[in-house]
Scaffold this active site. Structure first.
Site: not given
Ligand SMILES: [Zn+2]
Length: 299
Positions: A163-164, A167, A220
């Site tokens: 997830h990170e 981004h 997100e």
């Molecule tokens: Zn996030």
């Protein structure tokens, strides 16, 4: 029913010149917005990224921010068990970035931009009770020790790091900088040239350091999807994402809100989205998880 005799004039105080200045700024903001609007190859969604903000600019900001963070927070010994486990998870994800990007872009009939080619990846574990992790532009990753007991296993850690990393790969920091520029135009703050201290802090904040500017909810969701595909492609069990977010929701009941829980008022929606993505994640796993890498699949 009483009427204020002076009230009727309220709100009509624009002088002609002031109105024209606003019209000109609005026109400029509109031009800026349209001329920087593109389609993101990895998500197929329309994004606005200032063409003058290059991945190299972002990387320089990320490096500067990382160095500052490392002077403030104590990194764990890289030879410690936790640091080595986190490092392994990150490396396995990073190795799958090019293939997963190609696959995602081809779903939208596009070519992946492969911004990771300009990245200099680094991974550190920072001694802190915060349940958090981040990846700055340019690939500088940090995991707080407080995340380890919530993640509990390598599969869940892979979901968080995926997830990170997503981004950073999706250039969400540049998108936020672009939004800031639009705000500056709106505030008639004058031409913003170069990156100053405030902008650097803003980048740090949106990449999870601090809580001032959380990612937009859409960002997100995008990071959740791409991160899940990365974790699955790297032979981690994507199904671990569901209990992970349940634990994360419990952990974020306290004062410190993790970056990845900050903009989802309804954790149930996130879990539903992830469940809906599970068939795609398992497909990515069968396509890209090859070889002897599945040791971490069992909790
Ligand atoms: Zn996030």
């Amino acid at each position: 029913m009483r009427q204020d005799p002076t009230g009727t004039r309220r709100g009509f105080g624009f002088g002609g010149l002031r109105l024209w200045v606003l019209v000109l700024f609005a026109a400029y903001a509109g031009y800026y917005w349209f001329s920087n609007r593109t389609t993101d190859a990895l998500t197929g969604e329309k994004v606005v990224i200032d063409k003058n903000i290059s991945p190299q600019d972002e990387k320089a900001l990320g490096l500067q921010a990382y160095q500052e963070i490392l002077t403030q927070e104590q990194p764990l010994d890289p030879n410690s068990q936790i640091a080595q486990q986190v490092h392994e998870v990150a490396q396995r994800l990073i190795a799958k970035v090019p293939e997963v990007e190609d696959a995602l872009a081809s779903e939208h009939g596009m070519q992946a931009p492969h911004v990771e080619k300009s990245f200099d990846w680094a991974v550190n574990v920072l001694q802190s009770d915060q349940v958090n992790a981040f990846c700055l532009p340019g690939g500088k990753i940090a995991v707080y020790t407080g995340l380890v007991p919530v993640a509990q296993n390598a599969d869940a850690m892979a979901v968080v790091l995926g997830h990170e990393i997503s981004h950073a790969l999706l250039r969400h920091g540049a998108q936020r900088l672009t939004e800031q520029k639009l705000e500056q135009i709106g505030q008639m703050a004058g031409a913003a040239s170069g990156m100053d201290q405030n902008q650097m802090q803003a980048v740090m904040a949106v990449y999870g350091y601090g809580h001032a500017l959380p990612y937009a909810r859409k960002q997100e969701t995008q990071a959740d999807e791409m991160g899940l595909m990365l974790a699955a492609a790297a032979c981690y069990n994507p199904r671990e994402a569901i209990p992970l977010w349940q634990r994360m929701t419990e952990a974020s009941g306290g004062s410190g809100q993790p970056e990845f829980a900050s903009t989802h008022p309804n954790p149930g929606t996130r879990i539903q989205n992830l469940q809906a993505l599970m068939p795609k994640a398992l497909d990515y796993q069968s396509r890209f998880c090859k070889g002897a890498g599945s040791a971490a699949a069992a909790p």
